[in-house]
Write an enzyme that holds these catalytic residues in place. Structure first.
Site, mmCIF file in Angstrom:
data_model
loop_
_atom_site.group_PDB
_atom_site.id
_atom_site.type_symbol
_atom_site.label_atom_id
_atom_site.label_comp_id
_atom_site.label_asym_id
_atom_site.label_seq_id
_atom_site.Cartn_x
_atom_site.Cartn_y
_atom_site.Cartn_z
ATOM 1 N N PHE A 23 -2.308 -16.675 101.417
ATOM 2 C CA PHE A 23 -1.724 -15.784 100.415
ATOM 3 C C PHE A 23 -1.279 -16.601 99.216
ATOM 4 C CE2 PHE A 23 -1.634 -13.484 104.284
ATOM 5 C CZ PHE A 23 -1.756 -12.147 103.940
ATOM 6 N N CYS A 29 5.407 -9.298 87.025
ATOM 7 C CA CYS A 29 4.742 -8.006 87.145
ATOM 8 C C CYS A 29 5.027 -7.194 85.885
ATOM 9 C CB CYS A 29 5.251 -7.262 88.381
ATOM 10 S SG CYS A 29 4.311 -5.741 88.737
ATOM 11 N N CYS A 33 8.895 -1.674 90.438
ATOM 12 C CA CYS A 33 8.965 -0.720 91.543
ATOM 13 C C CYS A 33 10.233 -0.974 92.360
ATOM 14 C CB CYS A 33 7.733 -0.870 92.429
ATOM 15 S SG CYS A 33 6.199 -0.579 91.531
ATOM 16 N N CYS A 36 9.789 -3.136 95.631
ATOM 17 C CA CYS A 36 9.123 -4.441 95.550
ATOM 18 C C CYS A 36 9.903 -5.490 96.348
ATOM 19 C CB CYS A 36 8.995 -4.884 94.094
ATOM 20 S SG CYS A 36 8.118 -6.454 93.914
ATOM 21 N N ASP A 37 9.164 -6.315 97.105
ATOM 22 C CA ASP A 37 9.811 -7.342 97.922
ATOM 23 C C ASP A 37 9.518 -8.761 97.429
ATOM 24 O OD1 ASP A 37 7.147 -7.464 98.645
ATOM 25 O OD2 ASP A 37 7.475 -7.098 100.770
ATOM 26 N N THR A 38 9.109 -8.910 96.173
ATOM 27 C CA THR A 38 8.820 -10.230 95.606
ATOM 28 C C THR A 38 9.983 -10.707 94.755
ATOM 29 O OG1 THR A 38 6.441 -9.803 95.568
ATOM 30 C CG2 THR A 38 7.245 -11.538 94.122
ATOM 31 N N GLU A 92 -4.757 -8.014 95.608
ATOM 32 C CA GLU A 92 -3.914 -6.828 95.754
ATOM 33 C C GLU A 92 -3.303 -6.579 94.387
ATOM 34 O OE1 GLU A 92 -1.210 -7.936 98.884
ATOM 35 O OE2 GLU A 92 -2.691 -7.471 100.436
ATOM 36 N N HIS A 183 2.817 -7.065 109.685
ATOM 37 C CA HIS A 183 3.508 -8.363 109.608
ATOM 38 C C HIS A 183 5.012 -8.171 109.727
ATOM 39 C CE1 HIS A 183 3.158 -6.733 105.559
ATOM 40 N NE2 HIS A 183 4.145 -7.517 105.159
#
Length: 189
Positions: A23, A29, A33, A36-38, A92, A183
């Site tokens: 990954f 971005c 959102c 979002c988990d980033t 993605e 995951h």
């Protein structure tokens, strides 16, 4: 390129769930959102060569460009360098920016209020929050496969409710498939 992290794991979602992959998470971005988990504040500047060198440390020959929104930074040079190193390249994306040629698999996760301009989509994966009345307007976006993915809101009871609503929706609209974030279910990255 601004990279959040590069790590090795199993793809947890969609068509390729359970497949080992490297990954490459891009930082930044164009959308905000709420789910979002980033962590977009954590990033490092890496060249194409450094990205390929880091990805090549792992045994899998599949990379997933993710984010954030990778289409803001990914270049034809990176795609070529990854291919030259023997990788299949997946991305993605939210679909709001054109993609360079040569990407082997495109997962588009469209977001409300952002037009999809990506011209080739292998799988369309819509985050399902349970508040939607209909997902059918997403079927106007051409894709080979259509997935609904229950939104993880961080509350097990609410997650179970959203998942049950997604299952009911898919049973009533069988052209959709369920995508679970496996995951998270098995507690891996």
């Amino acid at each position: 390129m601004r990279i959040n992290e590069i790590f090795y794991s199993l793809q947890g979602e969609g068509h390729w769930a359970g497949t080992p992959a490297v990954f490459i998470r891009f930082a930044g971005c164009n959308l905000a959102c709420p789910f979002c988990d980033t962590d977009h504040s954590s990033r490092m500047e890496l060249s194409c060569e450094a990205i390929v060198r880091e990805a090549s440390r792992f045994p899998a020959r599949r990379v997933i460009l993710t984010g954030g929104e990778p289409s803001l930074q990914v270049t034809p040079e990176l795609i070529s360098a990854l291919h030259d190193a023997g990788f299949k390249v997946h991305i993605e994306t939210n679909g709001s920016h054109p993609l360079p040629q040569g990407i082997d698999w495109v997962t588009c996760s469209p977001k409300e209020g952002a037009d999809v301009v990506t011209d080739r989509i292998n799988e369309l994966k819509v985050v399902f929050t349970g508040h939607e009345r209909s997902m059918e307007h997403f079927l106007s976006i051409p894709a080979a496969e259509y997935y609904l993915q229950p939104c993880d809101v961080g509350n097990p009871d609410e997650n179970a409710r959203i998942t049950a609503l997604a299952v009911d929706y898919i049973k009533a609209h069988p052209h959709w498939r369920l995508s679970l974030q496996t995951h998270k279910l098995i507690n891996i990255r």
